[in-house]
Design a protein around this motif. Structure first.
Motif, PDB file in Angstrom:
ATOM      1  N   SER A 162       0.828  -1.210   0.000  1.00  0.00           N
ATOM      2  CA  SER A 162       0.000   0.000   0.000  1.00  0.00           C
ATOM      3  C   SER A 162       0.860   1.257   0.000  1.00  0.00           C
ATOM      4  CB  SER A 162      -0.958   0.013   1.195  1.00  0.00           C
ATOM      5  OG  SER A 162      -0.268   0.273   2.401  1.00  0.00           O
ATOM      6  N   ARG A 163       2.005   1.220   0.690  1.00  0.00           N
ATOM      7  CA  ARG A 163       2.903   2.388   0.719  1.00  0.00           C
ATOM      8  C   ARG A 163       3.595   2.564  -0.629  1.00  0.00           C
ATOM      9  NH1 ARG A 163       0.812   5.445   3.109  1.00  0.00           N
ATOM     10  NH2 ARG A 163       2.609   6.794   2.979  1.00  0.00           N
ATOM     11  N   VAL A 164       4.022   1.455  -1.220  1.00  0.00           N
ATOM     12  CA  VAL A 164       4.717   1.508  -2.505  1.00  0.00           C
ATOM     13  C   VAL A 164       3.782   2.041  -3.588  1.00  0.00           C
ATOM     14  CG1 VAL A 164       5.705   0.054  -4.334  1.00  0.00           C
ATOM     15  CG2 VAL A 164       6.406  -0.272  -1.965  1.00  0.00           C
ATOM     16  N   ASN A 165       2.511   1.685  -3.512  1.00  0.00           N
ATOM     17  CA  ASN A 165       1.546   2.087  -4.530  1.00  0.00           C
ATOM     18  C   ASN A 165       0.791   3.363  -4.185  1.00  0.00           C
ATOM     19  OD1 ASN A 165       1.834  -0.011  -6.553  1.00  0.00           O
ATOM     20  ND2 ASN A 165       1.224  -1.362  -4.882  1.00  0.00           N
ATOM     21  N   ASP A 166       1.167   4.027  -3.101  1.00  0.00           N
ATOM     22  CA  ASP A 166       0.543   5.291  -2.720  1.00  0.00           C
ATOM     23  C   ASP A 166       1.078   6.388  -3.635  1.00  0.00           C
ATOM     24  OD1 ASP A 166      -0.381   7.612  -1.571  1.00  0.00           O
ATOM     25  OD2 ASP A 166       0.449   7.230   0.413  1.00  0.00           O
ATOM     26  N   PRO A 167       0.201   7.043  -4.407  1.00  0.00           N
ATOM     27  CA  PRO A 167       0.679   8.067  -5.338  1.00  0.00           C
ATOM     28  C   PRO A 167       1.347   9.255  -4.634  1.00  0.00           C
ATOM     29  CG  PRO A 167      -1.730   8.013  -5.290  1.00  0.00           C
ATOM     30  CD  PRO A 167      -1.243   6.875  -4.448  1.00  0.00           C
ATOM     31  N   ASP A 168       1.057   9.457  -3.352  1.00  0.00           N
ATOM     32  CA  ASP A 168       1.660  10.565  -2.608  1.00  0.00           C
ATOM     33  C   ASP A 168       2.938  10.159  -1.877  1.00  0.00           C
ATOM     34  OD1 ASP A 168      -0.459  12.197  -3.394  1.00  0.00           O
ATOM     35  OD2 ASP A 168      -1.667  11.589  -1.656  1.00  0.00           O
ATOM     36  N   ALA A 169       3.297   8.887  -1.976  1.00  0.00           N
ATOM     37  CA  ALA A 169       4.474   8.390  -1.247  1.00  0.00           C
ATOM     38  C   ALA A 169       5.758   8.937  -1.854  1.00  0.00           C
ATOM     39  CB  ALA A 169       4.503   6.865  -1.263  1.00  0.00           C
ATOM     40  N   GLU A 170       6.712   9.162  -0.955  1.00  0.00           N
ATOM     41  CA  GLU A 170       8.043   9.582  -1.392  1.00  0.00           C
ATOM     42  C   GLU A 170       8.660   8.434  -2.178  1.00  0.00           C
ATOM     43  OE1 GLU A 170      12.227   9.961   0.894  1.00  0.00           O
ATOM     44  OE2 GLU A 170      10.530  10.988   1.803  1.00  0.00           O
ATOM     45  N   GLN A 171       9.301   8.754  -3.291  1.00  0.00           N
ATOM     46  CA  GLN A 171       9.895   7.695  -4.122  1.00  0.00           C
ATOM     47  C   GLN A 171      11.398   7.757  -3.999  1.00  0.00           C
ATOM     48  OE1 GLN A 171       8.194   5.301  -5.620  1.00  0.00           O
ATOM     49  NE2 GLN A 171       6.284   6.223  -4.949  1.00  0.00           N
ATOM     50  N   PRO A 172      12.096   6.703  -3.955  1.00  0.00           N
ATOM     51  CA  PRO A 172      11.581   5.345  -3.795  1.00  0.00           C
ATOM     52  C   PRO A 172      11.240   5.063  -2.347  1.00  0.00           C
ATOM     53  CG  PRO A 172      13.958   5.258  -3.935  1.00  0.00           C
ATOM     54  CD  PRO A 172      13.567   6.722  -4.095  1.00  0.00           C
ATOM     55  N   VAL A 173      10.277   4.191  -2.135  1.00  0.00           N
ATOM     56  CA  VAL A 173       9.873   3.815  -0.783  1.00  0.00           C
ATOM     57  C   VAL A 173      10.865   2.769  -0.276  1.00  0.00           C
ATOM     58  CG1 VAL A 173       8.045   2.778   0.605  1.00  0.00           C
ATOM     59  CG2 VAL A 173       7.459   4.313  -1.280  1.00  0.00           C
ATOM     60  N   THR A 174      11.434   3.052   0.875  1.00  0.00           N
ATOM     61  CA  THR A 174      12.430   2.151   1.480  1.00  0.00           C
ATOM     62  C   THR A 174      11.843   1.540   2.753  1.00  0.00           C
ATOM     63  OG1 THR A 174      13.378   3.906   2.837  1.00  0.00           O
ATOM     64  CG2 THR A 174      14.318   3.600   0.619  1.00  0.00           C
ATOM     65  N   LEU A 175      12.580   0.614   3.337  1.00  0.00           N
ATOM     66  CA  LEU A 175      12.136   0.015   4.591  1.00  0.00           C
ATOM     67  C   LEU A 175      12.008   1.064   5.691  1.00  0.00           C
ATOM     68  CD1 LEU A 175      14.125  -3.364   4.694  1.00  0.00           C
ATOM     69  CD2 LEU A 175      11.729  -2.989   4.062  1.00  0.00           C
ATOM     70  N   VAL A 176      12.921   2.029   5.729  1.00  0.00           N
ATOM     71  CA  VAL A 176      12.843   3.083   6.744  1.00  0.00           C
ATOM     72  C   VAL A 176      11.606   3.944   6.527  1.00  0.00           C
ATOM     73  CG1 VAL A 176      13.937   5.229   7.522  1.00  0.00           C
ATOM     74  CG2 VAL A 176      15.287   3.165   7.330  1.00  0.00           C
ATOM     75  N   THR A 177      11.254   4.218   5.281  1.00  0.00           N
ATOM     76  CA  THR A 177      10.053   4.996   4.977  1.00  0.00           C
ATOM     77  C   THR A 177       8.817   4.287   5.528  1.00  0.00           C
ATOM     78  OG1 THR A 177      11.091   5.718   2.910  1.00  0.00           O
ATOM     79  CG2 THR A 177       8.739   6.081   3.118  1.00  0.00           C
ATOM     80  N   VAL A 178       8.749   2.985   5.315  1.00  0.00           N
ATOM     81  CA  VAL A 178       7.607   2.206   5.806  1.00  0.00           C
ATOM     82  C   VAL A 178       7.600   2.195   7.328  1.00  0.00           C
ATOM     83  CG1 VAL A 178       6.527  -0.077   5.847  1.00  0.00           C
ATOM     84  CG2 VAL A 178       7.517   0.780   3.721  1.00  0.00           C
ATOM     85  N   ARG A 179       8.780   2.049   7.946  1.00  0.00           N
ATOM     86  CA  ARG A 179       8.860   2.027   9.405  1.00  0.00           C
ATOM     87  C   ARG A 179       8.379   3.353   9.993  1.00  0.00           C
ATOM     88  NH1 ARG A 179      10.566   2.762  14.171  1.00  0.00           N
ATOM     89  NH2 ARG A 179      11.208   1.086  15.555  1.00  0.00           N
TER      90      ARG A 179
END
Length: 166
Positions: free
Chosen positions: A22-39
């Motif tokens: 869901s985080r990877v496919n979030d259009p507003d998510a910072e790219q690239p999504v990393t493990l720290v971003t998800v944490r």
């Protein structure tokens, strides 16, 4: 691109995999999504006013996801791309649905993920619940799960390749 010697997605729980997806496919998510971003995202869901014991007691799902992420970050690094940790196999419930479509004697061609999605939206899950193959609560996430697999692998990917063998 880093290639891991093992399928790292197999080391991720289904709940964490869905959250990462869901985080990877979030259009507003910072790219690239990393493990720290998800944490950081998961940690932001936990109320900061609670002490550690209350967090673990009331929010053990989020806390366990944080613990799981911490292990992955320790092993693979915080800058590891999160997409590599999204599971590519079907859950047990989706595996049963895929197997039902594969075993359909009226089918001429091997089913794709798109074929399985059509079957799910066409009433397959209700039939499987009625037949006792799925529990009532298992059918709730099948559509989201098949959609996530389609986003990642395409509608024409052979469904059999995603069956989980345990």
């Amino acid at each position: 691109m880093i290639r891991y010697p093992v399928d790292v997605d197999t080391r991720v729980s289904p709940n964490l995999s869905l959250l990462i997806d869901s985080r990877v496919n979030d259009p507003d998510a910072e790219q690239p999504v990393t493990l720290v971003t998800v944490r950081t995202f998961i940690a932001g869901l936990l109320p900061s006013a609670l002490d550690e014991v209350e967090r673990l007691h009331h929010f053990d799902m989020d806390a366990s996801l944080l613990d799981e992420l911490d292990v992955l970050i320790e092993e693979y690094g915080g800058d590891a791309l999160a997409i590599d940790f999204v599971r590519s196999d079907a859950s047990e419930a989706l595996t049963r649905a895929i197997e039902a479509v594969v075993d359909d004697e009226n089918r001429e061609n091997p089913p794709t993920l798109g074929t399985v999605r059509e079957a799910i939206t066409g009433g397959l899950t209700a039939k499987l619940v009625g037949d006792g193959v799925l529990e009532d609560d298992e059918d709730d996430t099948l559509l989201a799960e098949i959609d996530a697999l389609i986003r990642r692998h395409g509608v024409d990917a052979l469904a059999e390749e995603f069956i989980r063998y345990e």
